[in-house]
Design a protein around this motif. Structure first.
Motif, short mmCIF file in Angstrom:
data_model
loop_
_atom_site.label_atom_id
_atom_site.label_comp_id
_atom_site.label_asym_id
_atom_site.label_seq_id
_atom_site.Cartn_x
_atom_site.Cartn_y
_atom_site.Cartn_z
N PHE A 227 -13.79 38.23 -4.74
CA PHE A 227 -13.55 36.81 -4.98
C PHE A 227 -12.17 36.60 -5.61
CE2 PHE A 227 -14.49 32.86 -7.57
CZ PHE A 227 -14.39 32.01 -6.48
N ALA A 228 -11.78 37.49 -6.53
CA ALA A 228 -10.46 37.39 -7.16
C ALA A 228 -9.36 37.53 -6.11
CB ALA A 228 -10.30 38.45 -8.24
N MET A 229 -9.52 38.49 -5.18
CA MET A 229 -8.53 38.67 -4.12
C MET A 229 -8.47 37.43 -3.24
SD MET A 229 -6.73 41.45 -4.16
CE MET A 229 -6.21 41.61 -2.45
N ALA A 230 -9.64 36.84 -2.95
CA ALA A 230 -9.67 35.62 -2.13
C ALA A 230 -8.94 34.48 -2.82
CB ALA A 230 -11.12 35.23 -1.83
N GLU A 231 -9.16 34.33 -4.12
CA GLU A 231 -8.48 33.28 -4.89
C GLU A 231 -6.97 33.46 -4.84
OE1 GLU A 231 -11.01 31.49 -8.50
OE2 GLU A 231 -10.47 33.58 -8.77
N ILE A 232 -6.51 34.71 -5.08
CA ILE A 232 -5.07 34.97 -5.10
C ILE A 232 -4.46 34.68 -3.74
CG2 ILE A 232 -3.32 36.74 -5.45
CD1 ILE A 232 -5.36 38.16 -7.32
N LYS A 233 -5.13 35.11 -2.68
CA LYS A 233 -4.60 34.91 -1.33
C LYS A 233 -4.50 33.42 -0.99
CE LYS A 233 -6.13 39.27 0.72
NZ LYS A 233 -6.97 39.91 1.75
N ILE A 234 -5.53 32.67 -1.33
CA ILE A 234 -5.51 31.23 -1.04
C ILE A 234 -4.42 30.54 -1.85
CG2 ILE A 234 -6.82 29.08 -1.26
CD1 ILE A 234 -9.35 30.71 -0.63
N LEU A 235 -4.32 30.89 -3.13
CA LEU A 235 -3.31 30.27 -3.99
C LEU A 235 -1.90 30.56 -3.49
CD1 LEU A 235 -2.45 28.78 -6.56
CD2 LEU A 235 -2.67 30.95 -7.79
N ILE A 236 -1.60 31.83 -3.22
CA ILE A 236 -0.26 32.20 -2.75
C ILE A 236 0.02 31.57 -1.39
CG2 ILE A 236 1.26 34.11 -2.11
CD1 ILE A 236 0.69 33.95 -5.09
N SER A 237 -0.99 31.53 -0.51
CA SER A 237 -0.82 30.92 0.81
C SER A 237 -0.43 29.45 0.70
CB SER A 237 -2.11 31.05 1.63
OG SER A 237 -2.42 32.39 1.89
N LEU A 238 -1.11 28.73 -0.18
CA LEU A 238 -0.81 27.31 -0.35
C LEU A 238 0.59 27.11 -0.92
CD1 LEU A 238 -4.22 26.09 -1.85
CD2 LEU A 238 -3.34 25.62 0.43
N LEU A 239 1.00 27.98 -1.83
CA LEU A 239 2.30 27.82 -2.48
C LEU A 239 3.46 28.18 -1.54
CD1 LEU A 239 1.50 29.19 -6.06
CD2 LEU A 239 1.90 26.81 -5.40
N VAL A 240 3.37 29.35 -0.89
CA VAL A 240 4.52 29.78 -0.09
C VAL A 240 4.69 28.94 1.17
CG1 VAL A 240 4.37 32.16 -0.91
CG2 VAL A 240 3.21 31.53 1.21
N SER A 241 3.62 28.29 1.62
CA SER A 241 3.75 27.44 2.80
C SER A 241 4.40 26.10 2.48
CB SER A 241 2.38 27.20 3.44
OG SER A 241 1.54 26.46 2.57
N ASN A 242 4.44 25.76 1.21
CA ASN A 242 5.00 24.47 0.81
C ASN A 242 6.30 24.59 0.02
OD1 ASN A 242 2.95 22.10 1.37
ND2 ASN A 242 1.73 23.88 0.77
N PHE A 243 6.56 25.77 -0.57
CA PHE A 243 7.71 25.92 -1.46
C PHE A 243 8.39 27.27 -1.26
CE2 PHE A 243 4.42 23.41 -3.59
CZ PHE A 243 5.10 22.22 -3.83
N THR A 244 9.66 27.32 -1.64
CA THR A 244 10.37 28.59 -1.76
C THR A 244 10.58 28.87 -3.24
OG1 THR A 244 12.56 27.54 -1.67
CG2 THR A 244 11.57 28.25 0.43
N PHE A 245 10.64 30.14 -3.59
CA PHE A 245 10.73 30.54 -4.99
C PHE A 245 11.90 31.49 -5.19
CE2 PHE A 245 6.34 29.66 -3.96
CZ PHE A 245 5.92 28.86 -5.00
#
Length: 274
Positions: A227-245
């Motif tokens: 579940f932790a891996m799923a959370e991290i993947k969803i969070l990073i996916s949402l961020l990198v698809s909308n923003f650059t860092f």
């Protein structure tokens, strides 16, 4: 400290009684009922349930938040991998970069998508499992900045371990960084950020594969690791698809070994809309 402990206990118990009264059976109800059916006194039941809730809340927050922070730092430091992850995410989500579109694709059924494991459909985990580049990046991030500094186990019997006699009752402390920074296990580039090492999975990344244990190992491994891996993947996916860092000039690199390895001064990033 005593007053704070009492206030925290009261707040958690109040919330537990409210959540435990829900008509739908949940893990909290099972925890309370199991404690009540034991030989514990009422005070012991209260403390047992509250302490378990603390244990659940702390890892559920830290085991997702801190690895996500380190992963974003590394993606900012290595823009070529940030581009690879972004391209993969947009391809899997059919080029839809908006948060709402991605959440619809994930078929979440909750307003708060990270609130509870039941918020995810089976399709959600199938989709995020296909994020191969992102998985490699997260694995490498957890190698360089593991969740825990050490893994401890107590010998319940007299044991012979690696040619060493370990008497019953002795605690064995496994230092994670000693495992993850050994060139004999990971190769000469052990100190470099190289997600490609996980291109063929954990078994192909190191020898032997059981030394890579970001969520522990054996019967006492983390119950929430998937579940932790799923959370991290969803969070990073949402961020990198909308923003650059990119890393801010204010960023001060100072990992500290507390209960988990955290950035002492946080992670300062420059964020731009894609």
């Amino acid at each position: 400290m005593w007053r704070l402990e009492k206030d925290v206990h009261t707040l958690i118990w109040k919330e537990m009684k409210r959540k435990g009264a829900d008509s739908e059976k949940n893990i909290l109800q099972m925890l309370i009922q199991g404690a009540k059916n034991s030989d514990l006194s009422q005070d012991e039941v209260d403390n047992f349930v509250v302490d378990n809730c603390k244990n659940i809340c702390f890892p559920a927050y830290e085991n997702g938040a801190v690895p996500a922070i380190w992963t974003l730092m590394l993606l900012a430091l290595y823009p070529e991998w940030q581009d690879k992850v972004r391209a993969e995410v947009l391809e899997i989500f059919d080029g839809q970069s908006s948060t709402s579109a991605m959440l619809n694709k994930l078929k979440t059924v909750s307003v708060k998508p990270f609130a509870h494991i039941s918020s995810y459909s089976f399709d959600t985990f199938i989709i995020i499992r296909n994020l191969r580049q992102l998985t490699m990046v997260i694995y490498e991030s957890l190698r360089l900045y593991p969740l825990g500094c050490m893994l401890t186990r107590e010998a319940v019997l007299d044991t012979r371990f690696g040619g060493v006699d370990v008497p019953k009752g002795v605690s064995i402390w496994v230092m994670m960084m000693a495992l993850y920074e050994d060139p004999n296990i990971w190769g000469p580039d052990v100190h470099k950020f190289n997600p490609e090492r996980f291109g063929n999975g954990i078994n192909g990344a190191c020898k032997p594969p059981y030394v890579y244990i970001p969520f522990g190992t054996g019967p006492r491994s983390c119950l929430g690791q998937h579940f932790a891996m799923a959370e991290i993947k969803i969070l990073i996916s949402l961020l990198v698809s909308n923003f650059t860092f990119s890393l801010s000039p204010k960023y001060r690199h100072s990992p500290v070994m507390n209960l988990i390895i955290e950035p002492e001064f946080g992670v300062d990033l420059l964020v731009r809309k894609v």
